[in-house]
Motif scaffolding. Structure first.
Motif, PDB file in Angstrom:
ATOM      1  N   VAL A   1      25.396 -16.906 -76.730  1.00 53.98           N
ATOM      2  CA  VAL A   1      24.834 -18.168 -75.790  1.00 53.98           C
ATOM      3  C   VAL A   1      26.216 -18.315 -75.593  1.00 53.98           C
ATOM      4  O   VAL A   1      26.377 -18.876 -74.174  1.00 53.98           O
ATOM      5  CB  VAL A   1      24.774 -19.019 -76.707  1.00 53.98           C
ATOM      6  N   GLY A   2      27.494 -18.761 -76.092  1.00 54.32           N
ATOM      7  CA  GLY A   2      28.615 -18.693 -74.642  1.00 54.32           C
ATOM      8  C   GLY A   2      28.653 -17.923 -73.250  1.00 54.32           C
ATOM      9  O   GLY A   2      28.647 -18.108 -72.230  1.00 54.32           O
ATOM     10  N   GLY A   3      28.100 -16.326 -73.524  1.00 54.84           N
ATOM     11  CA  GLY A   3      28.416 -15.126 -72.503  1.00 54.84           C
ATOM     12  C   GLY A   3      27.621 -15.889 -71.990  1.00 54.84           C
ATOM     13  O   GLY A   3      27.352 -15.625 -69.938  1.00 54.84           O
ATOM     14  N   ILE A   4      26.353 -16.200 -72.066  1.00 51.49           N
ATOM     15  CA  ILE A   4      25.329 -16.331 -71.658  1.00 51.49           C
ATOM     16  C   ILE A   4      25.501 -17.854 -70.731  1.00 51.49           C
ATOM     17  O   ILE A   4      24.257 -18.041 -69.395  1.00 51.49           O
ATOM     18  CB  ILE A   4      23.674 -17.000 -71.945  1.00 51.49           C
ATOM     19  N   ALA A   5      25.740 -18.972 -71.347  1.00 55.40           N
ATOM     20  CA  ALA A   5      26.183 -20.242 -70.280  1.00 55.40           C
ATOM     21  C   ALA A   5      26.970 -19.942 -69.132  1.00 55.40           C
ATOM     22  O   ALA A   5      26.941 -20.467 -68.417  1.00 55.40           O
ATOM     23  CB  ALA A   5      26.110 -21.139 -71.775  1.00 55.40           C
ATOM     24  N   ALA A   6      28.287 -19.465 -69.634  1.00 53.44           N
ATOM     25  CA  ALA A   6      29.319 -18.754 -68.679  1.00 53.44           C
ATOM     26  C   ALA A   6      28.386 -18.186 -67.583  1.00 53.44           C
ATOM     27  O   ALA A   6      29.053 -19.239 -66.352  1.00 53.44           O
ATOM     28  CB  ALA A   6      30.360 -17.993 -68.997  1.00 53.44           C
ATOM     29  N   LEU A   7      27.671 -17.467 -67.787  1.00 54.75           N
ATOM     30  CA  LEU A   7      26.848 -16.626 -66.334  1.00 54.75           C
ATOM     31  C   LEU A   7      26.237 -17.662 -65.766  1.00 54.75           C
ATOM     32  O   LEU A   7      25.643 -17.504 -64.566  1.00 54.75           O
ATOM     33  CB  LEU A   7      25.881 -15.907 -67.177  1.00 54.75           C
TER      34      LEU A   7
END
Length: 275
Positions: free
Chosen positions: A101-107
């Motif tokens: 979710v950290g990667g998704i939130a970064a996008l």
């Protein structure tokens, strides 16, 4: 330093954050993605601690209730031991979830950056974190709160799962719609009134979804209400910790990447390298 100097520094700092050119391009997106995953990992570690110390007690109590009923009806043998579930299993699940979710939130942050009015990198990170917590977790949580073991009818698990994810999609879609509506109304009504109207519309739309979607009341007779309440509060605390830590850590990492000069003391005459 007199008050005038302090005010000058504050305004200068704000203006630098607001008007400094933000690097764009695939390299920056990749750098933010990596920082988002790192921030998600750090947030996952903090959420893991909350899950272990607050959530494992209610889970153990629920399992004890379930096992008492299983003995009466001839329950089966567990495939994975409770010790593994509460340690390695819990850690793996929470940490992998945090990184993902950290990667998704970064996008999502890349899409929101520069489109949130006067908010700089840190403020945008906190907005993304809070918005994600509310739309992805709190909105579905209020309609379909999580249940510990022994709560819920196995025959309805497919329907409940489908409706939960539908509520997640609705929460995200309605939140994005409220943000778009607020931005469209702001030039005509002002930022404050636009925000109030958008928030009221969001609450109304979510309320209608709650009213029309089916509900489930499958708590077995005799299940301790305190255990159910503590479990649900623990899950909410885990998610709140995850997104609060992510917003703070990722905001700091993104700030240092996008505005490196902010890390240098003002007025020292140092010149930032631009190579």
């Amino acid at each position: 330093m007199n008050p005038t100097d302090i005010n000058t520094d504050i305004h200068s700092d704000t203006d630098t954050e607001r008007h400094a050119p933000v690097p764009t391009g695939s390299r920056t997106v990749r750098a933010l993605l990596v920082r988002g995953m790192l921030a998600g990992l750090i947030a996952g570690v903090c959420a893991l601690a909350v899950a272990y110390f607050l959530g494992e007690g209610p889970v153990d109590a629920a399992i004890a209730f379930e096992e008492a009923g299983a003995h009466d009806h001839g329950g089966g043998e567990e495939l994975v031991s409770r010790a593994v579930q509460s340690t390695a299993g819990l850690a793996t699940g929470v940490l992998v979830f945090g990184v993902a979710v950290g990667g998704i939130a970064a996008l999502a942050y890349c899409a929101a950056l520069g489109r949130t009015g006067r908010f700089g990198p840190r403020g945008t990170a906190l907005l993304v974190a809070v918005g994600t917590l509310l739309s992805v977790y709190v909105v579905p949580f209020l309609k379909y709160p999580p249940n510990p073991p022994a709560v819920g009818d196995p025959d309805t698990i497919g329907q409940r799962t489908t409706l939960y994810f539908l509520m997640v999609v609705l929460g995200v879609a309605l939140t994005v719609g409220a943000v778009i509506a607020g931005r469209a109304l702001a030039p005509r009504t002002g930022t404050w009134h636009a925000a109030v109207i958008a928030a009221a519309g969001l609450v109304l739309a979510v309320g209608l979804a709650y009213a029309f979607l089916p509900s489930f009341d499958e708590v077995p007779k005799g299940f301790p209400a305190a255990v159910l309440w503590e479990f649900r509060l623990a899950t909410l605390a885990v998610q709140a910790t995850l997104w609060a830590v992510f917003g703070l850590v990722f905001g700091e990492l993104a700030e240092r990447l996008l505005i490196p000069a902010k890390a240098r003391p003002a007025g020292t005459g140092a010149v930032a390298a631009t190579g």
